[in-house]
Scaffold this active site. Structure first.
Site, mmCIF file in Angstrom:
data_model
loop_
_atom_site.group_PDB
_atom_site.id
_atom_site.type_symbol
_atom_site.label_atom_id
_atom_site.label_comp_id
_atom_site.label_asym_id
_atom_site.label_seq_id
_atom_site.Cartn_x
_atom_site.Cartn_y
_atom_site.Cartn_z
ATOM 1 N N GLN A 1 0.572 -0.867 4.394
ATOM 2 C CA GLN A 1 0.309 -0.410 3.029
ATOM 3 C C GLN A 1 -0.713 0.730 3.088
ATOM 4 O O GLN A 1 -1.312 0.991 4.133
ATOM 5 C CB GLN A 1 -0.171 -1.655 2.253
ATOM 6 C CG GLN A 1 -0.689 -1.456 0.873
ATOM 7 C CD GLN A 1 -2.192 -1.415 0.872
ATOM 8 O OE1 GLN A 1 -2.829 -1.730 1.872
ATOM 9 N NE2 GLN A 1 -2.761 -1.001 -0.245
ATOM 10 N N ILE B 1 -3.757 1.671 2.661
ATOM 11 C CA ILE B 1 -5.122 1.795 3.202
ATOM 12 C C ILE B 1 -5.362 0.923 4.433
ATOM 13 O O ILE B 1 -6.509 0.677 4.794
ATOM 14 C CB ILE B 1 -6.172 1.476 2.111
ATOM 15 C CG1 ILE B 1 -5.853 0.113 1.463
ATOM 16 C CG2 ILE B 1 -6.241 2.602 1.075
ATOM 17 C CD1 ILE B 1 -6.954 -0.420 0.572
ATOM 18 N N LYS B 2 -4.290 0.485 5.067
ATOM 19 C CA LYS B 2 -4.478 -0.324 6.278
ATOM 20 C C LYS B 2 -4.703 0.601 7.495
ATOM 21 O O LYS B 2 -4.709 1.823 7.359
ATOM 22 C CB LYS B 2 -3.279 -1.247 6.480
ATOM 23 C CG LYS B 2 -3.139 -2.297 5.373
ATOM 24 C CD LYS B 2 -4.394 -3.120 5.270
ATOM 25 C CE LYS B 2 -4.307 -4.305 4.310
ATOM 26 N NZ LYS B 2 -3.680 -4.091 3.024
ATOM 27 N N HIS B 3 -4.889 0.008 8.703
ATOM 28 C CA HIS B 3 -5.187 0.828 9.886
ATOM 29 C C HIS B 3 -4.196 1.999 9.982
ATOM 30 O O HIS B 3 -4.589 3.134 10.254
ATOM 31 C CB HIS B 3 -5.097 -0.008 11.165
ATOM 32 C CG HIS B 3 -6.247 -0.962 11.367
ATOM 33 N ND1 HIS B 3 -6.228 -2.264 10.931
ATOM 34 C CD2 HIS B 3 -7.444 -0.797 11.979
ATOM 35 C CE1 HIS B 3 -7.371 -2.868 11.268
ATOM 36 N NE2 HIS B 3 -8.130 -1.994 11.901
ATOM 37 N N ILE B 4 -2.895 1.701 9.823
ATOM 38 C CA ILE B 4 -1.916 2.790 9.660
ATOM 39 C C ILE B 4 -1.072 2.483 8.426
ATOM 40 O O ILE B 4 -0.954 1.322 8.018
ATOM 41 C CB ILE B 4 -0.985 2.993 10.885
ATOM 42 C CG1 ILE B 4 -0.214 1.718 11.231
ATOM 43 C CG2 ILE B 4 -1.747 3.555 12.061
ATOM 44 C CD1 ILE B 4 0.911 1.937 12.238
#
Ligand SMILES: Cc1ncc(COP(=O)(O)O)c(C=O)c1O
Length: 374
Positions: free
Chosen positions: A183, A185-188
């Site tokens: 999603q 704003i996750k790591h990617i």
């Protein structure tokens, strides 16, 4: 004064050229790019039984459904779950028709407690749901001992824990199901997207069908072939080639991103040692620190948060303990529970890939100032 964000979208410029290629290729649904990203992401995790989904919530829903369908049938199935998480961990349990039974967390980690699972589990339990809070792996060995004793599969909500290790292996290689989020704003990110890494190939095969109505979409691409097998009423929780093309580009940066999160967390933890508390890192765990959780005195939390904001440092509690949400259908654990105490103390500050050394110093100084004046 420039604001330091708690979350940030990682979107490399080179995504534009691959996007242009896929957007005008005449094929944007789940196709070759998705096959490639699925394979490459599975290789990165180290688990070939990895299936892409439309989101982590979708991956969790498919995992819970598969766990319920493959367990002994029961009139009133339940899933023992953690309250200290995003609501997305727990809504799929109710949607799948199971009740939630709350286990308490470990007060010093915020992760589900194996001892509490053991006390809570009953003959109608069909899965254990955990989250790796903020990217800090739960005590998987202890949880697996309880799961095996009761013959129940484990679903890991690994939305925060991409790249975290447990006993030197990446999260995604330990339990029956581990669910990831791509999603915003996750790591990617793939804009929206997720994946589930399964222990058993047969679970991955059935989830591959359940994610697209119950049919294997790959078979459909061979237009001379009809569908041979229907896996049961499934969902529309598949990925697509646009998201997957972005995912393939993002993968090139993933190791670097995870390293930066880990290093930044280490710097901040050392700078703030003695100023605030931190959740304990479980034995054998190497966290990927999506965000950095600090633990402060509950009656000073609001003042600390406001002071950080005033100094330009974004911060948040991020998620509220889920057991107080009446809509999930169960009694809250009470004010004397470990989850109540952890939830009251926790606050999250930035530690992501976007921070410079100056930013880290600013965050450390601002936190010290906020705690001193609270
Ligand atoms: C712990 C946790 N699980 C699941 C999700 C849901 O992920 P997605 O938006 O990919 O469905 C989130 C989203 O923030 C999360 O924090």
């Amino acid at each position: 004064m420039e604001r330091i964000p708690l979350y940030r979208v990682h979107m490399p410029k080179d995504v534009m050229s691959v996007l242009e290629e896929v957007l005008f290729s005449g094929y944007i649904a789940q196709g070759p790019k998705s096959d490639e990203f699925e394979k490459r992401f599975g290789e990165w995790v180290g688990n070939p039984n990895t299936v892409l989904t439309s989101s982590c919530t979708g991956a969790l829903a498919l995992s819970v459904r598969q766990a319920l369908d493959s367990g002994e049938p029961t009139e009133k199935p339940n899933v023992v779950s953690t309250p200290m998480t995003c609501i997305a961990t727990n809504t799929p349990i109710r949607e799948a028709g199971a009740a939630i039974k709350w286990a308490d967390v470990e007060e010093d980690t915020g992760n589900i407690s194996a001892a509490s699972i053991d006390e809570t589990i009953d003959e109608d339990t069909r899965a254990i749901m955990l989250v790796h809070w903020s990217g800090m792996p739960a005590d998987l060995d202890a949880i697996h001992r309880v799961a095996q004793k009761h013959g129940v599969p484990v679903v890991e909500d690994s939305a925060h824990a991409l790249g975290a290790l447990y006993k030197s292996k990446k999260i995604g290689n330990h339990s029956e199901y581990a669910c990831f989020s791509f999603q915003a704003i996750k790591h990617i990110t793939t804009i929206e997207g997720g994946a589930v890494a399964c222990k058993k190939p047969e679970d991955a095969e059935r989830i591959t069908k359940l994610r697209w109505f119950g049919l294997n979409r790959k078979e459909q691409r061979d237009s001379i072939k009809g569908f041979e097998e229907y896996a049961g009423a499934g969902y529309k929780m598949n990925t697509n080639d646009v998201s997957s093309a972005i995912g393939l580009e993002q993968l090139k940066y993933l190791d670097g991103i995870v390293t930066r999160h880990k290093e930044n967390a280490k710097t901040l933890k050392s700078e703030l040692d003695g100023t605030v508390g931190f959740p304990r890192v479980a034995d054998g765990a190497d966290p990927s620190y999506w965000i950095l959780t600090i633990l402060v005195e509950p009656d000073k939390k609001r003042a600390i948060s406001d002071s950080l904001s005033a100094q330009g440092i974004d911060n948040s509690v991020s998620h509220t303990r889920n057991d107080i949400y009446k809509g999930l259908g169960n009694e809250a654990l009470g004010d004397d529970s470990a989850v109540a105490r952890f939830d009251a103390r926790k606050l999250n500050i930035p530690c992501g890939w976007w921070l410079t050394q100056d930013d880290l110093q600013r965050i450390a100084n601002a936190t010290k100032e906020a705690v001193k004046n609270a």
